[in-house]
Structures are given as C-alpha cells and as structure tokens.
Design a protein around this motif. Structure first.
Motif, PDB file in Angstrom:
ATOM      1  N   THR A 143      -4.185 -10.562  23.032  1.00 22.14           N
ATOM      2  CA  THR A 143      -4.654 -11.508  22.280  1.00 22.14           C
ATOM      3  C   THR A 143      -3.575 -12.923  22.153  1.00 22.14           C
ATOM      4  OG1 THR A 143      -4.857  -9.862  20.619  1.00 22.14           O
ATOM      5  CG2 THR A 143      -4.667 -11.908  19.638  1.00 22.14           C
ATOM      6  N   LEU A 144      -2.131 -12.615  22.369  1.00 20.74           N
ATOM      7  CA  LEU A 144      -1.158 -13.546  22.590  1.00 20.74           C
ATOM      8  C   LEU A 144      -1.455 -14.307  23.969  1.00 20.74           C
ATOM      9  CD1 LEU A 144       1.990 -11.789  21.029  1.00 20.74           C
ATOM     10  CD2 LEU A 144       0.517 -13.417  20.014  1.00 20.74           C
ATOM     11  N   ASP A 145      -1.801 -13.547  24.964  1.00 16.92           N
ATOM     12  CA  ASP A 145      -2.102 -14.248  26.059  1.00 16.92           C
ATOM     13  C   ASP A 145      -3.174 -15.408  25.865  1.00 16.92           C
ATOM     14  OD1 ASP A 145      -0.165 -13.208  27.672  1.00 16.92           O
ATOM     15  OD2 ASP A 145      -1.319 -11.823  28.649  1.00 16.92           O
ATOM     16  N   LEU A 146      -4.233 -14.785  25.255  1.00 14.48           N
ATOM     17  CA  LEU A 146      -5.614 -15.621  25.193  1.00 14.48           C
ATOM     18  C   LEU A 146      -5.154 -16.901  24.578  1.00 14.48           C
ATOM     19  CD1 LEU A 146      -8.342 -12.694  25.134  1.00 14.48           C
ATOM     20  CD2 LEU A 146      -7.919 -14.484  26.846  1.00 14.48           C
ATOM     21  N   LEU A 147      -4.340 -16.532  23.333  1.00 17.76           N
ATOM     22  CA  LEU A 147      -3.982 -17.998  22.626  1.00 17.76           C
ATOM     23  C   LEU A 147      -3.161 -18.844  23.287  1.00 17.76           C
ATOM     24  CD1 LEU A 147      -3.276 -16.079  19.008  1.00 17.76           C
ATOM     25  CD2 LEU A 147      -5.462 -17.353  19.508  1.00 17.76           C
ATOM     26  N   ALA A 148      -2.299 -18.202  23.950  1.00 17.62           N
ATOM     27  CA  ALA A 148      -1.307 -19.233  24.759  1.00 17.62           C
ATOM     28  C   ALA A 148      -2.110 -19.783  25.931  1.00 17.62           C
ATOM     29  CB  ALA A 148      -0.286 -18.386  25.203  1.00 17.62           C
TER      30      ALA A 148
ATOM     31  N   LEU B  78      18.665 -16.559   6.752  1.00 17.39           N
ATOM     32  CA  LEU B  78      17.231 -16.727   6.467  1.00 17.39           C
ATOM     33  C   LEU B  78      16.802 -18.234   7.256  1.00 17.39           C
ATOM     34  CD1 LEU B  78      16.557 -14.855   3.115  1.00 17.39           C
ATOM     35  CD2 LEU B  78      16.186 -14.019   5.474  1.00 17.39           C
ATOM     36  N   VAL B  79      17.501 -19.340   6.593  1.00 16.61           N
ATOM     37  CA  VAL B  79      17.138 -20.422   7.329  1.00 16.61           C
ATOM     38  C   VAL B  79      17.306 -20.699   8.654  1.00 16.61           C
ATOM     39  CG1 VAL B  79      17.942 -23.043   7.129  1.00 16.61           C
ATOM     40  CG2 VAL B  79      17.577 -21.689   4.867  1.00 16.61           C
ATOM     41  N   GLY B  80      18.220 -19.915   9.280  1.00 21.05           N
ATOM     42  CA  GLY B  80      18.330 -20.219  10.664  1.00 21.05           C
ATOM     43  C   GLY B  80      17.081 -19.324  11.459  1.00 21.05           C
ATOM     44  N   ALA B  81      16.356 -18.347  10.761  1.00 22.53           N
ATOM     45  CA  ALA B  81      15.180 -17.564  11.368  1.00 22.53           C
ATOM     46  C   ALA B  81      14.034 -18.748  11.314  1.00 22.53           C
ATOM     47  CB  ALA B  81      15.100 -16.478  10.794  1.00 22.53           C
ATOM     48  N   ILE B  82      14.067 -19.606  10.374  1.00 26.85           N
ATOM     49  CA  ILE B  82      12.778 -20.542  10.361  1.00 26.85           C
ATOM     50  C   ILE B  82      12.472 -21.266  11.615  1.00 26.85           C
ATOM     51  CG2 ILE B  82      11.630 -22.574   9.371  1.00 26.85           C
ATOM     52  CD1 ILE B  82      13.648 -21.450   6.499  1.00 26.85           C
ATOM     53  N   GLY B  83      11.460 -21.219  12.107  1.00 27.73           N
ATOM     54  CA  GLY B  83      10.589 -21.656  13.332  1.00 27.73           C
ATOM     55  C   GLY B  83      11.392 -21.124  14.485  1.00 27.73           C
ATOM     56  N   HIS B  84      12.152 -19.951  14.314  1.00 33.09           N
ATOM     57  CA  HIS B  84      12.744 -19.396  15.498  1.00 33.09           C
ATOM     58  C   HIS B  84      11.870 -18.335  16.027  1.00 33.09           C
ATOM     59  CE1 HIS B  84      15.705 -17.733  18.153  1.00 33.09           C
ATOM     60  NE2 HIS B  84      15.373 -16.739  17.573  1.00 33.09           N
ATOM     61  N   HIS B  85      11.547 -18.244  17.419  1.00 35.32           N
ATOM     62  CA  HIS B  85      10.448 -17.194  17.854  1.00 35.32           C
ATOM     63  C   HIS B  85      11.053 -16.421  19.105  1.00 35.32           C
ATOM     64  CE1 HIS B  85       7.701 -20.195  16.060  1.00 35.32           C
ATOM     65  NE2 HIS B  85       7.149 -19.084  15.669  1.00 35.32           N
ATOM     66  N   VAL B  86      11.214 -15.274  19.363  1.00 33.37           N
ATOM     67  CA  VAL B  86      11.498 -14.356  20.121  1.00 33.37           C
ATOM     68  C   VAL B  86      10.714 -14.286  21.454  1.00 33.37           C
ATOM     69  CG1 VAL B  86      12.808 -12.910  18.729  1.00 33.37           C
ATOM     70  CG2 VAL B  86      10.446 -12.153  19.272  1.00 33.37           C
ATOM     71  N   ASP B  87       9.172 -14.915  21.218  1.00 34.42           N
ATOM     72  CA  ASP B  87       8.565 -14.699  22.490  1.00 34.42           C
ATOM     73  C   ASP B  87       8.116 -16.210  22.761  1.00 34.42           C
ATOM     74  OD1 ASP B  87       5.466 -14.560  23.658  1.00 34.42           O
ATOM     75  OD2 ASP B  87       5.666 -12.714  23.115  1.00 34.42           O
ATOM     76  N   PRO B  88       8.166 -16.438  24.307  1.00 35.87           N
ATOM     77  CA  PRO B  88       8.406 -17.786  24.770  1.00 35.87           C
ATOM     78  C   PRO B  88       6.650 -18.202  24.495  1.00 35.87           C
ATOM     79  CG  PRO B  88       8.683 -16.507  26.469  1.00 35.87           C
ATOM     80  CD  PRO B  88       8.769 -15.656  25.326  1.00 35.87           C
ATOM     81  N   ARG B  89       5.801 -17.734  24.301  1.00 36.39           N
ATOM     82  CA  ARG B  89       4.369 -17.887  24.268  1.00 36.39           C
ATOM     83  C   ARG B  89       4.231 -18.755  22.931  1.00 36.39           C
ATOM     84  NH1 ARG B  89       1.751 -12.121  25.805  1.00 36.39           N
ATOM     85  NH2 ARG B  89       3.342 -11.551  24.363  1.00 36.39           N
ATOM     86  N   ALA B  90       5.223 -18.202  22.119  1.00 36.66           N
ATOM     87  CA  ALA B  90       5.171 -18.983  20.617  1.00 36.66           C
ATOM     88  C   ALA B  90       5.137 -20.614  20.837  1.00 36.66           C
ATOM     89  CB  ALA B  90       6.369 -18.651  19.674  1.00 36.66           C
ATOM     90  N   ALA B  91       5.679 -21.039  21.745  1.00 34.98           N
ATOM     91  CA  ALA B  91       5.836 -22.407  21.787  1.00 34.98           C
ATOM     92  C   ALA B  91       4.640 -23.209  22.290  1.00 34.98           C
ATOM     93  CB  ALA B  91       6.928 -23.018  23.077  1.00 34.98           C
ATOM     94  N   ARG B  92       3.411 -22.367  22.686  1.00 32.20           N
ATOM     95  CA  ARG B  92       2.156 -22.984  23.254  1.00 32.20           C
ATOM     96  C   ARG B  92       1.201 -22.452  22.152  1.00 32.20           C
ATOM     97  NH1 ARG B  92       3.467 -20.932  28.268  1.00 32.20           N
ATOM     98  NH2 ARG B  92       2.374 -19.062  27.972  1.00 32.20           N
ATOM     99  N   ILE B  93       1.757 -21.420  21.280  1.00 31.53           N
ATOM    100  CA  ILE B  93       0.718 -20.960  20.366  1.00 31.53           C
ATOM    101  C   ILE B  93       0.868 -21.686  18.885  1.00 31.53           C
ATOM    102  CG2 ILE B  93      -0.311 -18.874  18.930  1.00 31.53           C
ATOM    103  CD1 ILE B  93       0.184 -17.141  21.381  1.00 31.53           C
ATOM    104  N   MET B  94       1.884 -21.649  18.409  1.00 31.57           N
ATOM    105  CA  MET B  94       2.510 -22.114  17.117  1.00 31.57           C
ATOM    106  C   MET B  94       2.090 -23.388  16.635  1.00 31.57           C
ATOM    107  SD  MET B  94       2.639 -19.252  15.624  1.00 31.57           S
ATOM    108  CE  MET B  94       3.458 -19.317  13.958  1.00 31.57           C
ATOM    109  N   PRO B  95       2.295 -24.240  17.617  1.00 31.20           N
ATOM    110  CA  PRO B  95       2.036 -25.723  17.177  1.00 31.20           C
ATOM    111  C   PRO B  95       0.619 -25.827  16.852  1.00 31.20           C
ATOM    112  CG  PRO B  95       3.352 -25.912  18.874  1.00 31.20           C
ATOM    113  CD  PRO B  95       3.301 -24.399  18.714  1.00 31.20           C
ATOM    114  N   CYS B  96      -0.146 -25.219  17.837  1.00 27.49           N
ATOM    115  CA  CYS B  96      -1.723 -25.413  17.838  1.00 27.49           C
ATOM    116  C   CYS B  96      -2.261 -24.911  16.668  1.00 27.49           C
ATOM    117  CB  CYS B  96      -2.302 -24.851  19.031  1.00 27.49           C
ATOM    118  SG  CYS B  96      -1.629 -25.771  20.436  1.00 27.49           S
ATOM    119  N   LEU B  97      -1.598 -23.997  16.030  1.00 23.48           N
ATOM    120  CA  LEU B  97      -2.213 -23.205  14.746  1.00 23.48           C
ATOM    121  C   LEU B  97      -1.818 -24.161  13.709  1.00 23.48           C
ATOM    122  CD1 LEU B  97      -2.833 -20.273  14.489  1.00 23.48           C
ATOM    123  CD2 LEU B  97      -0.626 -19.830  13.389  1.00 23.48           C
TER     124      LEU B  97
END
Lengths: 203, 203
Positions: free
Chosen positions: A30-35, A96-115
C-alpha cells in the motif's frame, strides 16, 4: 548476527506467523503504491493484492475496506507515538510537539504532502485523516487536561485551540519549511515555553 | 450603471490602457491553467500566451521568466493585504492573523493546496513560495517589532518563532480543517489573546 540486526531484512524469519508476514506485505505494498503516485482515491484493493502477492480475500479478512487499510498503513509511517512520562506538563508537551510532522518511514516524504490536497475532497478522506491524527491528538489533550487539573495551566484553557496552537507551528515548518532560518531541533521546546509564558513582558 | 458596478465585467473599459488589459488577461490565463490542473512545473509561457490570446513577446516584455509571472499571478489570489491601523499591537495582530489562509479568488481553493507538495521539490518552487508570503510576513514582523519597542511585548521576543506560532494554527485549520469544532471566525482573536497571555495561571 545479520538476522538480528535488521528485522526489515528478515521478513520471513521463521518465528513470525504467516498472517503477520502477510499483513506486513499488504501494508508495505500500500505504501509503495502511494509513494509511487497512487492517490487515496485511485488506489485499489486489486492493485494492493497484486503488489503484495496475496489474494483479495486475504486483505478483506483483515480489513473491512480500503479506508481502514489505508489508515493502518499511513499510521505506520509515523511509527510508535512517544510516551509522555507523566511528570512535567511542560516536558510532556515538548515531547509530543517534537513528534508532530516527524516520520520514521522515508516514503512519508512522498506520501504525506500529497495527502493534504485530498483531505478536503470527500468525507471518506477527511475521516481517514482524522483517524490517523486523532489518537495522537488525544495524548496531547490528556496532558493539557492534566495540567489544568494540577493548576499548572489556566483553569479557563481552551484545550482544542491550544492543541492547534502547539501543532500548527511545527507542521508548517516541517511541511512548508515556513521560515528557512528557524531551527527545527530546538523549536518544540521554544514553542512550548513561549506559549506557556506568553508574549507580554513579565512584571 | 452596469459598467460601474463590476470592473470584472468591463475589462475593455476605454479608460484603461491596453497594456493593463493584457497584463490582466495574462494573469487570468495563468490562474485558469493552474486551477485546471497545470502545475508550477508543467505550465508553460506558450500555453499561457495561447490562453490569454497574446504573443509570448508580450509576456516577456512584462515578466522576465515564468517564476516571476507565477509569483504575481499567485499573489492576486490573496487580494490586497490588510492595512494594520498602527495603534494596538493586539488589534493589528488579530487583523493579520485573520488574513492567513484567506483568499479572495475562488480559484485559490483548487490551486493553493496543490502548491504545497511542490514547494519542497526545487529551489525555484521554494523561492516562489517565499516570494509570495514574504511581503505579508514582513507586515507581521513590523507589528511585533513595534510591540517590543513600545514595551508591549517581551524584550527577548523571538520574532520569527512568534510569527510561525501566529501563522501555523490558522494555516492548519484553513488548509486541513485541523479540528472540525474550532470556530474559524473567532480563531484569530483567540489565538492572539492566548499567545499574548500565555497558558500559565495568572497569579
């Protein structure tokens, strides 16, 4: 040693049940296809099944529909939420504020803004988005409510507004590099300390 | 009367120079193409010229390159920035915070969210984004600096961080409907008053 250093390299380790391995392969597909450019609207269970090398029935045994699968898949991008220690309200908020917008998976950089552009398009999308952020929001809500009960925060605090005020600055900085000179590493504590103290001069 | 009630309906009013009318047609064509799905990367001067019914040379007489034209076109989406009255720092901040994420052109709803994923892709895109928001950011910066000079705000105020803290909450609410129950109409004054006062109990 090599099979102990990276679980990602050993998805077929014999100690893990077949169903867990299938779930991981489905989330990963799923994540591969979204990325790769699929959107929340265009991605299909068929395509995910094909990519994961499983049948559609395997997916439906675990997830009732596409939105439920997407929610679980997108949540894994952020990893496990941090655990507030429960002592200092200030320190828990910084965590908690430090975790905002923080992602552990590099695919997030391609997926999340497009969401983002998709969020407001349909109730399904919006529900998906809320379903991903609400569990983390609830952690922040509880810390603020604890602060009010303990008298560390104002009794008349607007908790929902305060959460938007703690979240917004980090999100615009991490998503939009809102200001190129802001230091992201120290930003969580500076945001929390500034909002706790207020902008007026101390007298 | 009809030619006085709407300038949008009278682009060819004889009192306006031909060059102004051409500029407007070019900006309008740019925004139409972006709203229809062209991206900052894919849109071309050729396509804009064709849509506006002008030659490419007409565009290049006015704008040195695509990014300069896009910047002017995207700025018109937001309309004229509000003018701070210059009396109360608090009132000026409420005015400026209220303008964040607010657009006068309905095409903005289709154009602006899609700009977000593009911002971080290239230096050109990033420069474009900064060029659009920097003039408005400068207005907020000046209000905060005035507040510090007048002793209304803390002398050690981090102005850039404070701007991100005033901007972020409105932006995530208007772009992402961050929290469905937050009242956007009263949010600017509540954000400003909360950050001015701080979260600690008054003692």
């Amino acid at each position: 040693m090599s099979d102990m250093t990276s679980t990602a390299d050993a998805p077929r380790s014999p100690g893990r049940p077949r169903s867990v391995r299938a779930d991981e392969a489905i989330v990963d597909a799923t994540l591969d296809l979204l990325a790769e450019g699929s959107t929340v609207e265009t991605i299909t269970i068929e395509a995910i099944a094909a990519r994961a090398g499983v049948g559609k029935a395997t997916i439906y045994r675990r997830w009732p529909n596409k939105v439920a699968l997407l929610r679980d898949a997108l949540r894994t991008l952020k990893g496990t939420p941090p655990e507030p220690a429960g002592r200092s309200v200030r320190d828990d908020l910084v965590l908690l504020v430090g975790a905002i917008g923080h992602h552990v998976d590099p695919r997030a950089a391609r997926i999340m803004p497009c969401l983002v552009p998709e969020v407001n398009r349909s109730p399904d999308q919006y529900e998906l988005y809320q379903g991903i952020i609400e569990p983390r929001r609830q952690m922040m809500r509880e810390v603020l409510q604890r602060g009010v009960r303990a008298g560390e925060l104002r009794a008349d605090l607007d908790v929902e507004l305060t959460m938007a005020m703690l979240t917004g600055p980090m999100l615009v900085q991490r998503m939009l590099r809102w200001h190129p000179d802001l230091d992201e590493a120290t930003m969580p504590e500076r945001v929390v300390d500034t909002i706790l103290a207020g902008l007026r001069p101390r007298d």
